[in-house]
Design an enzyme around this catalytic site. Structure first.
Site, short mmCIF file in Angstrom:
data_model
loop_
_atom_site.label_atom_id
_atom_site.label_comp_id
_atom_site.label_asym_id
_atom_site.label_seq_id
_atom_site.Cartn_x
_atom_site.Cartn_y
_atom_site.Cartn_z
N TRP A 134 1.33 9.61 -6.61
CA TRP A 134 1.44 10.89 -7.28
C TRP A 134 0.47 11.94 -6.78
O TRP A 134 0.59 13.11 -7.08
CB TRP A 134 1.18 10.70 -8.79
CG TRP A 134 -0.02 9.81 -9.06
CD1 TRP A 134 0.03 8.47 -9.33
CD2 TRP A 134 -1.41 10.16 -9.04
NE1 TRP A 134 -1.25 7.96 -9.48
CE2 TRP A 134 -2.15 8.98 -9.31
CE3 TRP A 134 -2.11 11.35 -8.83
CZ2 TRP A 134 -3.54 8.95 -9.37
CZ3 TRP A 134 -3.50 11.33 -8.88
CH2 TRP A 134 -4.20 10.14 -9.15
N ASN A 135 -0.55 11.51 -6.02
CA ASN A 135 -1.66 12.45 -5.80
C ASN A 135 -1.33 13.57 -4.82
O ASN A 135 -1.79 14.69 -4.99
CB ASN A 135 -2.93 11.70 -5.38
CG ASN A 135 -2.76 10.95 -4.09
OD1 ASN A 135 -1.65 10.58 -3.72
ND2 ASN A 135 -3.85 10.72 -3.39
N GLU A 231 -1.01 2.88 3.59
CA GLU A 231 -2.28 3.59 3.47
C GLU A 231 -2.74 3.43 2.05
O GLU A 231 -2.05 3.81 1.11
CB GLU A 231 -2.06 5.06 3.80
CG GLU A 231 -1.68 5.17 5.25
CD GLU A 231 -2.24 6.39 5.90
OE1 GLU A 231 -1.86 6.64 7.03
OE2 GLU A 231 -3.04 7.10 5.25
N LEU A 232 -3.94 2.86 1.91
CA LEU A 232 -4.36 2.40 0.59
C LEU A 232 -5.63 3.10 0.14
O LEU A 232 -5.87 4.25 0.50
CB LEU A 232 -4.50 0.87 0.65
CG LEU A 232 -3.26 0.16 1.25
CD1 LEU A 232 -3.51 -1.32 1.48
CD2 LEU A 232 -2.04 0.37 0.37
P1 NAP Z 1 0.04 2.37 -7.17
O1 NAP Z 1 -0.06 1.90 -8.56
O2 NAP Z 1 -0.07 1.41 -6.08
O3 NAP Z 1 1.44 3.18 -7.12
C1 NAP Z 1 1.90 3.82 -5.98
C2 NAP Z 1 3.43 3.75 -5.92
O4 NAP Z 1 3.83 2.39 -5.84
C3 NAP Z 1 4.11 4.32 -7.16
O5 NAP Z 1 5.27 5.01 -6.74
C4 NAP Z 1 4.47 3.09 -7.96
O6 NAP Z 1 5.59 3.26 -8.82
C5 NAP Z 1 4.78 2.11 -6.86
N1 NAP Z 1 4.64 0.71 -7.23
C6 NAP Z 1 3.71 0.18 -8.08
N2 NAP Z 1 3.89 -1.14 -8.17
C7 NAP Z 1 4.94 -1.47 -7.38
C8 NAP Z 1 5.62 -2.67 -7.06
N3 NAP Z 1 5.25 -3.85 -7.58
N4 NAP Z 1 6.66 -2.63 -6.20
C9 NAP Z 1 7.05 -1.48 -5.66
N5 NAP Z 1 6.47 -0.30 -5.93
C10 NAP Z 1 5.42 -0.28 -6.77
O7 NAP Z 1 -1.02 3.49 -6.83
P2 NAP Z 1 -1.65 4.58 -7.80
O8 NAP Z 1 -2.74 3.94 -8.55
O9 NAP Z 1 -0.61 5.31 -8.55
O10 NAP Z 1 -2.23 5.58 -6.69
C11 NAP Z 1 -3.56 5.72 -6.44
C12 NAP Z 1 -4.00 4.85 -5.28
O11 NAP Z 1 -3.32 5.22 -4.09
C13 NAP Z 1 -5.46 5.01 -4.99
O12 NAP Z 1 -6.05 3.77 -4.78
C14 NAP Z 1 -5.48 5.80 -3.68
O13 NAP Z 1 -6.59 5.63 -2.89
C15 NAP Z 1 -4.24 5.37 -3.03
N6 NAP Z 1 -3.75 6.40 -2.11
C16 NAP Z 1 -3.89 6.21 -0.78
C17 NAP Z 1 -3.48 7.19 0.11
C18 NAP Z 1 -3.62 7.00 1.58
O14 NAP Z 1 -3.03 7.75 2.34
N7 NAP Z 1 -4.40 6.05 2.04
C19 NAP Z 1 -2.92 8.34 -0.37
C20 NAP Z 1 -2.79 8.50 -1.72
C21 NAP Z 1 -3.20 7.51 -2.60
P3 NAP Z 1 5.51 3.81 -10.33
O15 NAP Z 1 4.07 4.09 -10.62
O16 NAP Z 1 6.36 5.02 -10.33
O17 NAP Z 1 6.05 2.72 -11.19
#
Ligand code: NAP
EC number: 1.2.1.79
Length: 492
Positions: A134-135, A231-232
């Site tokens: 979402w960010n 990318e995490l």
């Molecule tokens: P997240 O929980 O991993 O969610 C990211 C996406 O993955 C969402 O669309 C989510 O769907 C989906 N998702 C979650 N569990 C899943 C599963 N079991 N199977 C398939 N898809 C799944 O991440 P977040 O906490 O929202 O985002 C923040 C994190 O992202 C931070 O750690 C940040 O550092 C990282 N990030 C990294 C980058 C990069 O370029 N390295 C960029 C931005 C963010 P729903 O939430 O819609 O259910």
């Protein structure tokens, strides 16, 4: 559940409802994508480029509408939203032009020049699955899709459930730019349903999000033997050397730490300040951060917006409270800004963060930065690298010192006299994480070629290399041995 309600985090206003799609809907999207992809692959690269360049123009023309939507869905300030618009335009231009060069068959080195002529071709992998956070809901959906589309793939995207409208707008813009139907589809719904079905159907998986989810999806992609890049998270360090230019470093560090309210995988959460400049830098930095204008709204005046949700705000607050309870000192901030709303948190600088505080090592993904004074640049490098992450780093120093220090940092990108934007916007160079910050890269040639399968075509002339029946095996072995010895000197 059939619908997802989308709420603006900064105003609390309901923006609407989108469909929570099912696994079957997602499979249907792949079924539609496959024939569409074959037609798109057959479309000349020149025509595909026109679509991407049109997208570039549309993004700039519809800039204000895009900025409003990004701000409404994420709560970020307008300048952070503009970073996304800029990024997508730059990426569309870059990929539009680079695809032709990358897809042109290339001659490759052979063991016996003259006898073997080898070329490498690249075909699109097919239908790329993308799961985004979402960010940066515009950059991290459109930006990645552009690279895959440029190489002739179709894309099925699952936008984050907190920012689905931006993902749907990407589909709209691509349609308006002339992308044929079903080559790009945004399927809204949860990660556990739509996301999982994408993982099960796709020919390549691009994921951006948390390390925990990325690890799980990596296992699943491995099980299916499809390509995967992710990318995490990050816990990105900044080093401020004693020869840094203070006038540039203070605003530069502020942008690096607090863009998008710190909810940026490449933003800075750890600051190592050389003792030789600490007495000047730290008070100036604290003043600058304390003076930031925080708020919602669509104007360009605020320096920082809200966080994505009340839940995330509580999470950030809990991490800061934990650090303070264990001995950290608040230099500025350290509190929720409840007068602005339940999702606002003050830009926060902490000193003396103890090792047992959770935020010492773990990403807060919020506007919280630990500041530490170091006695030498060697100490700064050791501390900067002492992390399980390795996404981004930043060095502020005389350019020559900074450039040397950069090569000692264990991170996918290192910015010298910039926080993150210089490396991120270098779209011709790889961007991604070491260690727990990811696998694979976006940007650069590799970030586009990863969406292709390579085919090596080798045409043999005159005589075979193996199973040669024209020459006596002993004579053949002697000739080849001589040729190899000679070749070592002239073929490099
Ligand atoms: P997240 O929980 O991993 O969610 C990211 C996406 O993955 C969402 O669309 C989510 O769907 C989906 N998702 C979650 N569990 C899943 C599963 N079991 N199977 C398939 N898809 C799944 O991440 P977040 O906490 O929202 O985002 C923040 C994190 O992202 C931070 O750690 C940040 O550092 C990282 N990030 C990294 C980058 C990069 O370029 N390295 C960029 C931005 C963010 P729903 O939430 O819609 O259910």
């Amino acid at each position: 559940m059939t619908a997802i309600t989308v709420v603006s985090p900064s105003s609390g206003k309901e923006l609407g409802e989108v469909t929570a799609h099912t696994a079957e809907d997602t499979r249907n999207a792949f079924d539609r994508a496959r024939p569409a992809q074959r037609r798109w692959q057959a479309t000349p690269v020149k025509e595909r480029r026109k679509v991407l360049l049109k997208l570039h123009d549309l993004v700039l023309e519809r800039r204000d509408e895009i900025l409003d939507l990004i701000q409404d869905e994420t709560g970020k300030n307008r300048t952070s939203a503009f970073e996304e618009v800029m990024d997508v335009a730059i990426t569309a231009r870059h990929c539009g032009y680079a695809a032709g060069r990358l897809l042109r068959p290339k001659r490759a080195k052979t063991s016996l020049p003259g006898l073997t002529r080898t070329r490498v071709e690249h075909d699109p992998v097919g239908v790329v699955g993308m799961i985004s956070p979402w960010n940066y809901p515009f950059s991290l959906t459109a930006g990645d899709a552009i690279a895959a589309l440029a190489m002739g793939n179709a894309v099925v995207l699952k936008p984050d459930s907190q920012t689905p409208y931006t993902g749907l707008l990407v589909a709209d813009l691509l349609r308006e730019a002339g992308l044929p139907e079903n080559v790009f589809q945004a399927v809204t719904g949860s990660g556990s349903v739509v996301g999982q079905e994408i993982v099960a159907q796709c020919d390549y998986l691009m994921f951006t999000g948390s390390t925990a989810t990325g690890r799980k999806l990596g296992e699943q992609a491995g099980e299916r033997l499809v390509g995967y890049s992710a990318e995490l998270g990050g816990k990105n360090p900044m080093i401020i050397a004693d020869d840094a230019d203070l006038e540039r470093t203070v605003p530069g560090a502020r942008a690096a730490c607090f863009s998008n309210s710190g909810q940026l995988c490449i933003s800075i959460e750890r600051l190592y300040v050389h003792r030789g400049i600490a007495d000047e830098f730290i008070p100036a930095f604290v003043d600058s951060v304390a003076g930031m204008r925080i708020g919602g709204g669509h104007d360009w005046e605020t320096d920082m917006g809200s966080l994505i949700s009340e839940e995330h705000c509580e999470h950030v607050a809990a991490m800061v409270d934990d650090a303070v309870a264990k001995g950290a000192r608040v230099l500025t901030g350290g509190r929720r800004l409840t007068d602005l709303g339940p999702t606002f948190y003050a830009p926060t600088l902490l000193a003396d963060v103890p090792e047992d505080a959770e935020l010492f090592r773990e990403e807060t993904f919020g506007p919280v930065v630990a500041v530490e004074v170091v006695d030498s640049l060697d100490e700064a490098v050791l501390k900067a690298n002492d992390t399980r992450y390795g996404l981004n780093a930043s060095v502020w120093a005389n350019p020559a010192t900074g450039s040397k220090l950069a090569s000692r940092l264990h991170a996918g990108t290192v910015n010298v006299n910039e926080g993150f934007a210089a490396a991120w916007s270098s779209v011709g160079a790889p961007m991604g994480g070491w260690k727990d910050s990811g696998v694979g890269r976006r940007h650069g040639d590799g970030g586009m070629l990863k969406y292709t399968e390579a085919r090596t075509v080798a045409v043999q002339h005159l005589m075979s290399i193996s199973g040669n029946t024209l020459v006596d095996p002993d004579v053949f072995a002697k000739t080849v041995t001589t040729a190899l010895k000679f070749g070592k000197r002239i073929l490099r």
